[in-house]
Design an enzyme around this catalytic site. Structure first.
Site, PDB file in Angstrom:
ATOM      1  N   HIS A  88      -3.602   0.164  -7.218  1.00 25.16           N
ATOM      2  CA  HIS A  88      -4.040   0.058  -5.814  1.00 25.16           C
ATOM      3  C   HIS A  88      -5.545  -0.181  -5.693  1.00 25.16           C
ATOM      4  CE1 HIS A  88      -0.044   1.264  -4.712  1.00 25.16           C
ATOM      5  NE2 HIS A  88      -0.177   2.516  -5.085  1.00 25.16           N
TER       6      HIS A  88
HETATM    7 ZN   LIG Z   1       3.261   4.833  -6.864  1.00 23.55          ZN
END
Ligand SMILES: [Zn+2]
Length: 284
Positions: A88
């Site tokens: 992320h």
């Molecule tokens: Zn995850």
């Protein structure tokens, strides 16, 4: 190692990447501010981590760990990083517990060194590998394969080379059918020189932060399939752990350890690092 699967002499100490090295996949401004704690409250909130120096150093070292394990994979077929998978993390900001994208860092470092030209990311964490997809958008030589829950985090989605969205409550059989039908196509079409496997175990049925319903055996079958698919094609594969949020920490550890066991079962043994006995320490 407690289970006798790995010997201590197979461990390698990763190197801490320099800010300039991290700048290969991150904006210089992000590296500088994340490195010194000069983040805005919004940035810390989005990253879902309070900044601390030891925390920052752990994230940077994890980037070095995935690179070190990838080098071992290129030498012996398999590299195991007992960390990493910070999918992320974007070029200029962090999200979802991720500060520096170790997956992109390892791939781009090796591509710059011209030891790898095409790479493929197999991201089977329950959440989309949005940061990795964003960093490699418009880069045809890096294929991002992400199979993840359809709803919930992260929003908005980025576009991976191949996104496979799973309904809430997806179970072993449907999951494995999809994986077995889609991953070989991606591998055979792209012919990568390196696979980075983000093997998040938050696909487990009792995970607190995801909504898929795989059993521990289902996850083991998933891992076995990925490692065997790479081994069959003689594509070097590096493991990163990714997410896992069982109610009890030891349950998450057991799931990650089983992934390592599945890798070792496919490869039968882990090649000794070539630098073992030459003063390198321990780690990855
Ligand atoms: Zn995850």
């Amino acid at each position: 190692m407690a289970e006798g699967a790995l010997d201590a002499d197979r461990r390698v100490e990763p190197e801490m990447p320099s800010p300039e090295a991290l700048g290969l996949v991150h904006a210089a401004d992000w590296v500088r501010r994340a490195g010194t704690g000069a983040l805005t409250l919004d940035e810390e909130t989005m990253m879902e981590l309070p900044w601390s120096r030891p925390g920052m150093e752990a994230h940077a070292l994890a980037a070095g760990g995935t690179l070190a394990a990838a080098r071992l994979a290129l030498e012996g077929g398999l590299g195991l990083h007992i960390g990493g998978g910070a999918h992320h993390a974007f070029r200029d900001h962090g999200e979802g517990f991720c500060m520096f994208n170790d997956i992109a860092f390892a791939i781009e470092t090796l591509r710059r060194e011209k030891v790898v030209r095409r790479a493929l990311v197999v991201d089977l964490d329950a959440h989309q590998g949005n940061g990795t997809a964003s960093i490699f958008a418009g880069e045809p030589d890096v294929f991002t394969f992400s199979m993840h829950q359809k709803d919930g985090y992260p929003q908005p989605r980025q576009k991976s080379t191949m996104d496979i969205e799973l309904p809430t409550g997806t179970r072993d059989i449907e999951y494995l059918e999809l994986l077995r039908s889609r991953l070989p196509t991606a591998l055979d079409g792209h012919e990568p020189g390196l696979v980075v496997y983000q093997a998040g175990v938050d696909v487990h049925e009792r995970d607190l932060l995801a909504s898929l319903k795989l059993t521990a055996n289902g996850i083991a079958a998933r891992d076995q399939f990925v490692f065997a698919a790479c081994e069959d094609r003689r594509i070097p594969v590096v493991l990163t752990l990714g997410g896992g949020y069982a109610p009890k920490l030891e349950d998450t550890v057991a799931l990650h350890a089983r992934t390592v066991q599945e890798a070792l079962a496919v490869y039968h043994a882990l090649p000794l690092p070539p630098t073992a006995g030459e003063g390198r320490g321990e780690g990855s």
